[in-house]
Design a protein around this motif. Structure first.
Motif, PDB file in Angstrom:
ATOM      1  N   THR A 175     -51.409 -26.988   7.060  1.00 23.03           N
ATOM      2  CA  THR A 175     -50.363 -26.340   6.266  1.00 23.03           C
ATOM      3  C   THR A 175     -49.104 -26.112   7.094  1.00 23.03           C
ATOM      4  O   THR A 175     -47.986 -26.214   6.583  1.00 23.03           O
ATOM      5  N   LYS A 176     -49.271 -25.826   8.379  1.00 28.54           N
ATOM      6  CA  LYS A 176     -48.115 -25.612   9.258  1.00 28.54           C
ATOM      7  C   LYS A 176     -47.324 -26.907   9.426  1.00 28.54           C
ATOM      8  O   LYS A 176     -46.093 -26.924   9.322  1.00 28.54           O
ATOM      9  N   ASN A 177     -48.026 -28.012   9.648  1.00 23.52           N
ATOM     10  CA  ASN A 177     -47.361 -29.303   9.790  1.00 23.52           C
ATOM     11  C   ASN A 177     -46.701 -29.732   8.480  1.00 23.52           C
ATOM     12  O   ASN A 177     -45.604 -30.299   8.486  1.00 23.52           O
ATOM     13  N   ALA A 178     -47.365 -29.438   7.349  1.00 20.22           N
ATOM     14  CA  ALA A 178     -46.787 -29.787   6.047  1.00 20.22           C
ATOM     15  C   ALA A 178     -45.470 -29.052   5.827  1.00 20.22           C
ATOM     16  O   ALA A 178     -44.528 -29.605   5.252  1.00 20.22           O
ATOM     17  N   ALA A 179     -45.406 -27.801   6.275  1.00 15.99           N
ATOM     18  CA  ALA A 179     -44.174 -27.025   6.136  1.00 15.99           C
ATOM     19  C   ALA A 179     -43.087 -27.550   7.062  1.00 15.99           C
ATOM     20  O   ALA A 179     -41.924 -27.690   6.661  1.00 15.99           O
ATOM     21  N   GLU A 180     -43.446 -27.863   8.307  1.00 16.28           N
ATOM     22  CA  GLU A 180     -42.457 -28.259   9.299  1.00 16.28           C
ATOM     23  C   GLU A 180     -41.951 -29.684   9.098  1.00 16.28           C
ATOM     24  O   GLU A 180     -40.759 -29.951   9.242  1.00 16.28           O
ATOM     25  N   LYS A 181     -42.853 -30.598   8.770  1.00 16.98           N
ATOM     26  CA  LYS A 181     -42.476 -32.002   8.644  1.00 16.98           C
ATOM     27  C   LYS A 181     -42.066 -32.393   7.228  1.00 16.98           C
ATOM     28  O   LYS A 181     -41.202 -33.242   7.033  1.00 16.98           O
ATOM     29  N   PHE A 182     -42.725 -31.771   6.228  1.00 18.32           N
ATOM     30  CA  PHE A 182     -42.507 -32.185   4.845  1.00 18.32           C
ATOM     31  C   PHE A 182     -41.858 -31.099   3.990  1.00 18.32           C
ATOM     32  O   PHE A 182     -41.684 -31.286   2.798  1.00 18.32           O
ATOM     33  N   TYR A 183     -41.528 -29.945   4.591  1.00  7.71           N
ATOM     34  CA  TYR A 183     -40.913 -28.838   3.859  1.00  7.71           C
ATOM     35  C   TYR A 183     -41.764 -28.451   2.649  1.00  7.71           C
ATOM     36  O   TYR A 183     -41.252 -28.236   1.553  1.00  7.71           O
ATOM     37  N   ALA A 184     -43.067 -28.362   2.854  1.00  9.49           N
ATOM     38  CA  ALA A 184     -44.001 -28.068   1.767  1.00  9.49           C
ATOM     39  C   ALA A 184     -44.427 -26.607   1.806  1.00  9.49           C
ATOM     40  O   ALA A 184     -44.920 -26.123   2.824  1.00  9.49           O
TER      41      ALA A 184
END
Length: 440
Positions: A175-184
């Motif tokens: 979830t952290k990577n999704a927020a940082e890389k994909f703005y999710a």
């Protein structure tokens, strides 16, 4: 000449950022703060918030920012190849109006792939025409940073979200990577409840400016939905004038004709592209995007352009030898339509069958036994005198796999008289009989 967003497919449209309030009069915006969604008095809170890119206001600093975040040419080429490959799979099936967003599909696969490991990650990267998932993640991140726009007459937005079953064990790193890389943004929900299905539908509607209004049903076996939305709104660099509109005949694939409204405009000293198979003309939008119209040569069907090789040629840089210059009189019909695709088979055709069997390594998402259950995309496009509006969403559902149950043994021995029934495929009894003596 070509951007991956340019389209005979005008489906590379892009949508807003993820964390939004579900009020019908609220415009989707980027936000650093956690916001909540209320549906039928049920509050759904993001568990991971999204930070918007720090885009400078100063013009010179903006230029530096865009240069630093420019999408690598190699990644654009991979999106073009992915778009050609998947478009040829989907658009050649029916002789009817269809639109499809390769970029939306790529984001959904990219987010899933960011939580995949081993050969599963390699297979998803290969399907996306890239050499690794890190290349995909970095490319889609830069693509967002360099293309996001929310200006008057020029809207190009991307939004991503994760909808996760509460009390299910997901990896924080995912979830952290999704927020940082994909703005999710990530939402903790209960998939057994209709309120969750309504919240996802509402989120899609708001991210697409109300152009898409899907409906979903609750599913108690579901544990995760990955949703991407794309929204594009572009004003023509030179609007078509309504007083120049004409009514004329449009010849269908079967030779029949229908009356349509044509928009007419002369483009002085313009370039167009002509090959042995088609003619292409680009109509620019105010912010630099283009909408490319591709007409097969007289006597050729549109289907002749929908194979992968032809689509790669159309979606990539045109050969300089094919360019011509003229005062171009464009006669463009107004149109508006919706399309829906189930992308399950497309995923399998891309070599990703393991996603549906439970054999995929998704251990970067969760240690639970899960599999993709459904991938779908819906889109809308409309073209008129002022410009083009287009929207799409891709929704990827992931379910928990049933644990194997140890079954008791039962021997069914037909060693005494028995009955048989032969049924048709729709369960009609074709034959019914008895066997008293199989040796007779």
């Amino acid at each position: 000449m070509k951007k991956i967003l340019s389209v005979a497919l005008c489906a590379a449209m892009i949508l807003s950022m993820a964390s939004v309030s579900y009020a019908s009069d609220v415009k989707p915006t980027l936000s650093n703060a956690a916001q909540t969604t209320t549906v039928k008095s049920k509050t759904i809170k993001p568990v991971t918030t999204v930070s918007e890119p720090d885009i400078p206001e100063d013009i010179d600093e903006q230029y530096t920012y865009l240069m630093e975040n420019q999408t690598p040419a190699e990644f654009i080429e991979s999106l073009q190849k992915f778009g050609a490959k998947t478009s040829s799979m989907l658009l050649s099936k029916e002789t009817e109006n269809q639109t499809y967003s390769p970029v939306s599909f790529a984001y959904a696969l990219g987010i899933l792939g960011s939580g995949a490991k081993g050969t599963t990650a390699q297979n998803i990267a290969k399907a996306l025409e890239s050499n690794s998932m890190s290349t995909v993640s970095d490319g889609l991140n830069k693509f967002y940073n360099s293309n996001y726009s929310d200006e008057e007459n020029s809207v190009l937005k991307i939004a991503n979200s994760l909808w996760m079953q509460d009390n299910y064990n997901f990896k924080t790193s995912f979830t952290k990577n999704a927020a940082e890389k994909f703005y999710a943004s990530s939402y903790s929900v209960d998939f057994k409840k209709q309120a969750t299905a309504d919240a996802m539908a509402k989120w899609i509607s708001e991210q697409t400016g109300g152009l898409l209004n899907p409906t979903f049903e609750p599913n108690p076996d579901q544990v995760l939905s990955i949703i991407n939305t794309l929204y594009f709104e572009g004003a023509w660099a030179n609007n078509f004038k309504a007083e120049n509109n004409t009514t004329g005949k449009f010849t269908l694939a079967d030779g029949k004709q229908v009356d349509v409204t044509y928009m007419n405009q002369e483009f002085k000293g313009s370039s167009y592209y002509e090959t042995d198979d088609y003619t292409m003309f680009e109509v620019p939008f105010m912010d630099g995007q283009t909408m490319n119209f591709v007409l097969p040569k007289e006597g050729n069907s549109l289907e002749s352009l929908l194979d992968q090789e032809s689509m790669e040629e159309i979606l990539s840089e045109q050969d300089s030898e094919s360019v011509k210059y003229a005062d171009v009189n464009l006669k463009l019909p107004k149109f508006s339509f919706d399309t829906e695709f189930n992308l399950n088979q497309t995923c399998k055709d891309l070599g990703l069958n393991e996603l549906f069997t439970g054999e995929a390594d998704l251990s970067g998402i969760t240690d639970g036994d899960v599999a993709v259950s459904d991938v779908k995309q819906e889109s809308h496009i409309e073209v008129d005198e002022n410009g083009c509006k287009a929207a799409a969403y891709t929704k990827m559902d992931i379910m928990k796999m049933s644990m194997p149950v140890e079954m008791e043994k039962y021997n069914f021995n037909l060693d005494r008289p028995f009955l048989f029934v032969i049924e048709s495929q729709d369960n009609a009894p074709l034959f019914v009989g008895t066997v008293y003596n199989p040796a007779k």
